[in-house]
Design an enzyme around this catalytic site. Structure first.
Site, PDB file in Angstrom:
ATOM      1  N   SER A   1      -7.100  13.431 -18.650  1.00 43.93           N
ATOM      2  CA  SER A   1      -8.414  13.362 -18.005  1.00 43.93           C
ATOM      3  C   SER A   1      -9.437  14.010 -18.930  1.00 43.93           C
ATOM      4  CB  SER A   1      -8.385  14.113 -16.676  1.00 43.93           C
ATOM      5  OG  SER A   1      -9.692  14.307 -16.185  1.00 43.93           O
TER       6      SER A   1
ATOM      7  N   TYR B   1      -6.342  21.410 -11.617  1.00 41.81           N
ATOM      8  CA  TYR B   1      -6.237  20.052 -12.175  1.00 41.81           C
ATOM      9  C   TYR B   1      -6.607  20.061 -13.663  1.00 41.81           C
ATOM     10  CZ  TYR B   1      -7.250  15.049 -12.825  1.00 41.81           C
ATOM     11  OH  TYR B   1      -7.274  13.748 -13.285  1.00 41.81           O
TER      12      TYR B   1
HETATM   13  N1  LIG Z   1      -9.467   8.081 -11.081  1.00 41.84           N
HETATM   14  C1  LIG Z   1     -10.040   8.966 -11.884  1.00 41.84           C
HETATM   15  O1  LIG Z   1     -11.251   9.245 -11.774  1.00 41.84           O
HETATM   16  C2  LIG Z   1      -9.225   9.636 -12.959  1.00 41.84           C
HETATM   17  C3  LIG Z   1      -9.918  10.313 -13.958  1.00 41.84           C
HETATM   18  C4  LIG Z   1      -9.198  10.951 -14.963  1.00 41.84           C
HETATM   19  C5  LIG Z   1      -7.816  10.904 -14.949  1.00 41.84           C
HETATM   20  N2  LIG Z   1      -7.159  10.235 -13.948  1.00 41.84           N
HETATM   21  C6  LIG Z   1      -5.691  10.253 -13.991  1.00 41.84           C
HETATM   22  O2  LIG Z   1      -5.190   8.953 -13.897  1.00 41.84           O
HETATM   23  C7  LIG Z   1      -3.859   8.974 -13.359  1.00 41.84           C
HETATM   24  C8  LIG Z   1      -3.744   7.912 -12.288  1.00 41.84           C
HETATM   25  O3  LIG Z   1      -4.647   8.240 -11.242  1.00 41.84           O
HETATM   26  P1  LIG Z   1      -5.416   7.153 -10.361  1.00 41.84           P
HETATM   27  O4  LIG Z   1      -6.857   7.467 -10.429  1.00 41.84           O
HETATM   28  O5  LIG Z   1      -4.923   5.789 -10.657  1.00 41.84           O
HETATM   29  O6  LIG Z   1      -4.923   7.643  -8.905  1.00 41.84           O
HETATM   30  P2  LIG Z   1      -4.221   6.940  -7.676  1.00 41.84           P
HETATM   31  O7  LIG Z   1      -4.836   5.600  -7.428  1.00 41.84           O
HETATM   32  O8  LIG Z   1      -4.243   7.959  -6.594  1.00 41.84           O
HETATM   33  O9  LIG Z   1      -2.728   6.722  -8.187  1.00 41.84           O
HETATM   34  C9  LIG Z   1      -1.885   7.810  -8.407  1.00 41.84           C
HETATM   35  C10 LIG Z   1      -0.487   7.306  -8.675  1.00 41.84           C
HETATM   36  O10 LIG Z   1       0.367   8.431  -8.897  1.00 41.84           O
HETATM   37  C11 LIG Z   1       1.503   8.312  -8.066  1.00 41.84           C
HETATM   38  N3  LIG Z   1       2.004   9.621  -7.680  1.00 41.84           N
HETATM   39  C12 LIG Z   1       1.291  10.707  -7.267  1.00 41.84           C
HETATM   40  N4  LIG Z   1       2.126  11.708  -6.953  1.00 41.84           N
HETATM   41  C13 LIG Z   1       3.397  11.264  -7.173  1.00 41.84           C
HETATM   42  C14 LIG Z   1       4.682  11.822  -7.016  1.00 41.84           C
HETATM   43  N5  LIG Z   1       4.874  13.074  -6.557  1.00 41.84           N
HETATM   44  N6  LIG Z   1       5.755  11.065  -7.325  1.00 41.84           N
HETATM   45  C15 LIG Z   1       5.601   9.798  -7.775  1.00 41.84           C
HETATM   46  N7  LIG Z   1       4.403   9.209  -7.936  1.00 41.84           N
HETATM   47  C16 LIG Z   1       3.313   9.930  -7.631  1.00 41.84           C
HETATM   48  C17 LIG Z   1       1.043   7.533  -6.868  1.00 41.84           C
HETATM   49  O11 LIG Z   1       2.170   6.939  -6.258  1.00 41.84           O
HETATM   50  P3  LIG Z   1       2.221   6.494  -4.683  1.00 41.84           P
HETATM   51  O12 LIG Z   1       0.849   5.966  -4.346  1.00 41.84           O
HETATM   52  O13 LIG Z   1       3.260   5.428  -4.678  1.00 41.84           O
HETATM   53  O14 LIG Z   1       2.569   7.709  -3.931  1.00 41.84           O
HETATM   54  C18 LIG Z   1       0.090   6.531  -7.498  1.00 41.84           C
HETATM   55  O15 LIG Z   1       0.801   5.412  -7.988  1.00 41.84           O
HETATM   56  C19 LIG Z   1      -3.652  10.411 -12.848  1.00 41.84           C
HETATM   57  O16 LIG Z   1      -2.836  11.126 -13.755  1.00 41.84           O
HETATM   58  C20 LIG Z   1      -5.057  10.985 -12.827  1.00 41.84           C
HETATM   59  O17 LIG Z   1      -5.077  12.388 -13.002  1.00 41.84           O
HETATM   60  C21 LIG Z   1      -7.832   9.609 -12.970  1.00 41.84           C
END
Ligand SMILES: NC(=O)c1ccc[n+]([C@@H]2O[C@H](COP(=O)([O-])OP(=O)(O)OC[C@H]3O[C@@H](n4cnc5c(N)ncnc54)[C@H](OP(=O)(O)O)[C@@H]3O)[C@@H](O)[C@H]2O)c1
Length: 255
Positions: free
Chosen positions: A140, A153
């Protein structure tokens, strides 16, 4: 582009991981997709199959449980016989500064965002050395810049970035590249899951549009494009990098 390559993606059931899975599928990869939500994971697997005519392997697992992490890797190797690319994408977000983040919240963030990345990578490395493969970690902007109110985080993502740098040095002589992407604010479910109400999210996005010099927040597909690039031979001389996918926000300083 990825024909015959086996790609394991964590957090493939939602957001950035789902977009990444679909992008790899459209480029011919053989996919191992993992997440906790079986219905969402199945939906994404079906979208991948439409793109590639090849059925992804889906593995349900909770990354905070070590035996699930081991099972994810074992099942991938049993099914495909090898691993070429590991995408450590799964993660959770929580807000709070040093004054209002409990040690339990800190533990939960690190148990999801850091510990399983260490374990899964540790288990995957012997297979990646065999294939001269590569790793992309989804970090991130919060790993690179300091945000007072997302303390645990931000710390977890800074740990992940240093993991990327250190592991890249260890594995470079073995022809395994290791990189991170560092997204700015991307539209996914992560903010709602962290407890943000819909009305708060609408206001947050308005503010965040202005915070990114490009004038808007990002889409999951834009991060997926960067991940796919780093995982491809197009990035053959890039390792240990933390690539901001943040519309220029990585350079913003208040003035
Ligand atoms: N969106 C943003 O603004 C943003 C910005 C910077 C970085 N990121 C990073 O991008 C990555 C993906 O995030 P996203 O935005 O796509 O979020 P998201 O839509 O909430 O997806 C998160 C994913 O992680 C999985 N997950 C969470 N906890 C888990 C666990 N204990 N065991 C197995 N799977 C788990 C979820 O699985 P289930 O749904 O199947 O539980 C889901 O597939 C993360 O590392 C996040 O920190 C996001």
């Amino acid at each position: 582009m990825f024909s015959g390559k086996v790609v394991l993606i964590t957090g493939a059931s939602s957001g950035i991981g789902a977009a990444t899975a679909i992008s790899f599928a459209s480029k011919g990869a053989l996919l191992a997709l993992t997440g906790r939500n079986a219905i969402n994971l199945q939906n994404i697997a079906e979208k991948c199959e439409e793109k590639s005519n090849s059925k992804p392997l889906t593995i349900i697992g909770d990354l905070t449980i070590d035996s699930d992490v081991r099972n994810i890797l074992d099942t991938t190797i049993k099914s495909y016989g090898k691993l070429d690319i590991l995408i450590n994408n799964a993660g959770i977000l929580a807000s709070g500064s040093i004054e209002d983040t409990t040690i339990e919240q800190y533990d939960e963030i690190f148990a999801t965002n850091v510990r399983p990345v260490y374990l899964l990578t540790h288990l995957a490395v012997p297979h990646l050395i065999k294939t001269k493969g590569n790793i992309v970690n989804v970090s991130s902007l919060a790993g690179l810049r300091a945000f007072a109110v997302v303390l645990a985080y931000s710390m977890s993502k800074a740990a992940l970035d240093h993991f990327t740098r250190c592991v890249s040095l260890a594995l470079a002589p073995k022809h395994v590249r290791v990189n991170s992407v560092n997204p700015g604010v991307i539209i996914t479910d992560i903010h709602a899951r962290s407890g943000m109400l819909k009305t708060e999210y609408i206001e947050y996005l308005k503010k965040m549009n202005d915070m990114h010099p490009i004038g808007r927040v990002g889409e999951a597909e834009e991060v997926a494009n960067a991940i796919v690039f780093l995982a491809s031979d197009e990035a053959s001389f890039i390792t240990g990098e933390t690539l901001s996918v943040a519309g220029g926000r990585q350079h913003v300083c208040p003035r």
